[in-house]
Design a protein around this motif. Structure first.
Motif, PDB file in Angstrom:
ATOM      1  N   UNK A 219       0.838  -1.167   0.149  1.00 44.46           N
ATOM      2  CA  UNK A 219       0.086  -0.068   0.094  1.00 44.46           C
ATOM      3  C   UNK A 219       0.867   1.117  -0.027  1.00 44.46           C
ATOM      4  N   UNK A 220       2.106   1.285   0.322  1.00 51.04           N
ATOM      5  CA  UNK A 220       2.903   2.419   0.376  1.00 51.04           C
ATOM      6  C   UNK A 220       2.893   3.368  -0.783  1.00 51.04           C
ATOM      7  N   UNK A 221       2.800   3.084  -1.913  1.00 55.34           N
ATOM      8  CA  UNK A 221       2.511   3.991  -2.993  1.00 55.34           C
ATOM      9  C   UNK A 221       1.329   4.679  -2.776  1.00 55.34           C
ATOM     10  N   UNK A 222       0.408   4.351  -2.255  1.00 54.89           N
ATOM     11  CA  UNK A 222      -0.865   5.035  -2.321  1.00 54.89           C
ATOM     12  C   UNK A 222      -1.194   5.621  -0.839  1.00 54.89           C
ATOM     13  N   UNK A 223      -0.621   5.358   0.101  1.00 57.99           N
ATOM     14  CA  UNK A 223      -0.779   5.784   1.428  1.00 57.99           C
ATOM     15  C   UNK A 223       0.015   6.985   1.678  1.00 57.99           C
ATOM     16  N   UNK A 224      -0.477   7.826   2.803  1.00 57.65           N
ATOM     17  CA  UNK A 224       0.358   9.138   3.043  1.00 57.65           C
ATOM     18  C   UNK A 224       1.632   8.458   4.013  1.00 57.65           C
ATOM     19  N   UNK A 225       2.577   9.094   4.172  1.00 55.72           N
ATOM     20  CA  UNK A 225       3.766   8.838   4.946  1.00 55.72           C
ATOM     21  C   UNK A 225       3.297   8.580   6.386  1.00 55.72           C
ATOM     22  N   UNK A 226       3.579   7.531   6.997  1.00 51.10           N
ATOM     23  CA  UNK A 226       2.925   7.228   8.258  1.00 51.10           C
ATOM     24  C   UNK A 226       4.203   7.055   9.132  1.00 51.10           C
ATOM     25  N   UNK A 227       3.837   7.697  10.509  1.00 50.95           N
ATOM     26  CA  UNK A 227       4.763   7.812  11.510  1.00 50.95           C
ATOM     27  C   UNK A 227       4.718   6.311  12.116  1.00 50.95           C
ATOM     28  N   UNK A 228       5.877   6.017  12.922  1.00 51.13           N
ATOM     29  CA  UNK A 228       5.932   4.880  13.452  1.00 51.13           C
ATOM     30  C   UNK A 228       4.827   4.758  14.493  1.00 51.13           C
ATOM     31  N   UNK A 229       4.255   5.675  14.816  1.00 45.57           N
ATOM     32  CA  UNK A 229       2.808   5.613  16.080  1.00 45.57           C
ATOM     33  C   UNK A 229       1.985   4.940  15.158  1.00 45.57           C
ATOM     34  N   UNK A 230       1.610   5.168  14.005  1.00 46.05           N
ATOM     35  CA  UNK A 230       0.665   4.480  13.119  1.00 46.05           C
ATOM     36  C   UNK A 230       0.575   3.146  13.318  1.00 46.05           C
ATOM     37  N   UNK A 231       2.093   2.144  13.419  1.00 44.65           N
ATOM     38  CA  UNK A 231       1.832   0.923  13.574  1.00 44.65           C
ATOM     39  C   UNK A 231       1.824   0.580  15.013  1.00 44.65           C
ATOM     40  N   UNK A 232       1.028   1.245  15.835  1.00 46.19           N
ATOM     41  CA  UNK A 232       0.970   0.654  17.202  1.00 46.19           C
ATOM     42  C   UNK A 232      -0.242   0.403  17.309  1.00 46.19           C
ATOM     43  N   UNK A 233      -0.801  -0.651  18.405  1.00 48.28           N
ATOM     44  CA  UNK A 233      -2.286  -1.081  18.654  1.00 48.28           C
ATOM     45  C   UNK A 233      -2.983   0.063  19.155  1.00 48.28           C
ATOM     46  N   UNK A 234      -2.547   0.575  20.014  1.00 49.49           N
ATOM     47  CA  UNK A 234      -3.324   1.883  20.740  1.00 49.49           C
ATOM     48  C   UNK A 234      -3.901   2.882  19.718  1.00 49.49           C
ATOM     49  N   UNK A 235      -3.100   3.239  18.766  1.00 47.20           N
ATOM     50  CA  UNK A 235      -3.349   4.104  17.660  1.00 47.20           C
ATOM     51  C   UNK A 235      -4.569   3.636  16.818  1.00 47.20           C
ATOM     52  N   UNK A 236      -4.677   2.355  16.726  1.00 40.12           N
ATOM     53  CA  UNK A 236      -5.462   1.811  15.885  1.00 40.12           C
ATOM     54  C   UNK A 236      -6.912   1.529  16.574  1.00 40.12           C
ATOM     55  N   UNK A 237      -6.592   1.428  17.780  1.00 43.72           N
ATOM     56  CA  UNK A 237      -7.912   1.413  18.695  1.00 43.72           C
ATOM     57  C   UNK A 237      -8.460   2.751  18.772  1.00 43.72           C
ATOM     58  N   UNK A 238      -7.795   3.983  19.264  1.00 40.58           N
ATOM     59  CA  UNK A 238      -8.039   5.046  19.217  1.00 40.58           C
ATOM     60  C   UNK A 238      -8.915   5.548  18.041  1.00 40.58           C
ATOM     61  N   UNK A 239      -8.289   5.118  16.764  1.00 42.32           N
ATOM     62  CA  UNK A 239      -8.909   5.641  15.505  1.00 42.32           C
ATOM     63  C   UNK A 239     -10.105   4.789  15.399  1.00 42.32           C
ATOM     64  N   UNK A 240     -10.312   3.534  15.900  1.00 37.13           N
ATOM     65  CA  UNK A 240     -11.866   3.079  15.717  1.00 37.13           C
ATOM     66  C   UNK A 240     -12.701   3.774  16.481  1.00 37.13           C
ATOM     67  N   UNK A 241     -12.202   3.897  17.664  1.00 36.32           N
ATOM     68  CA  UNK A 241     -13.042   4.691  18.478  1.00 36.32           C
ATOM     69  C   UNK A 241     -13.665   6.036  18.113  1.00 36.32           C
ATOM     70  N   UNK A 242     -12.637   6.764  17.405  1.00 31.96           N
ATOM     71  CA  UNK A 242     -13.089   8.072  17.003  1.00 31.96           C
ATOM     72  C   UNK A 242     -13.991   7.847  15.661  1.00 31.96           C
ATOM     73  N   UNK A 243     -14.004   6.959  14.900  1.00 31.34           N
ATOM     74  CA  UNK A 243     -14.496   6.528  13.877  1.00 31.34           C
ATOM     75  C   UNK A 243     -15.941   6.114  14.319  1.00 31.34           C
TER      76      UNK A 243
END
Length: 83
Positions: A35-59
């Motif tokens: 997906x890298x060619x189509x994704x924005x540049x991701x920080x290391x924080x993006x690949x943390x479980x808590x970041x995904x959990x927080x994003x799902x809560x927000x969504x």
């Protein structure tokens, strides 16, 4: 069926819940290179479980408030095969 559901004979995609953040992270990690060619540049924080959990809560909150965008890959519980 609510506005977010699409049913077929084989599956019903649905928004991921916060307790399914591991699925979201797994998808992101497994498909990172592809997906890298189509994704924005991701920080290391993006690949943390808590970041995904927080994003799902927000969504989920955005959906409840009627201001959600329905195109994000994390909203599907049926994940594509590994690439």
């Amino acid at each position: 069926m609510n506005a977010l559901e699409i049913r077929t004979a084989r599956l019903t995609p649905r928004p991921l819940q916060a307790d399914e953040a591991e699925l979201s992270l797994d998808y992101a990690v497994r498909n990172r290179t592809f997906l890298q060619p189509w994704e924005p540049i991701r920080t290391p924080l993006y690949h943390k479980l808590e970041s995904h959990r927080e994003a799902l809560i927000d969504e989920a909150e955005q959906r409840r408030e009627g201001r959600a965008q329905q195109h994000h890959e994390r909203q599907l519980s049926i994940l594509p095969p590994r690439v």
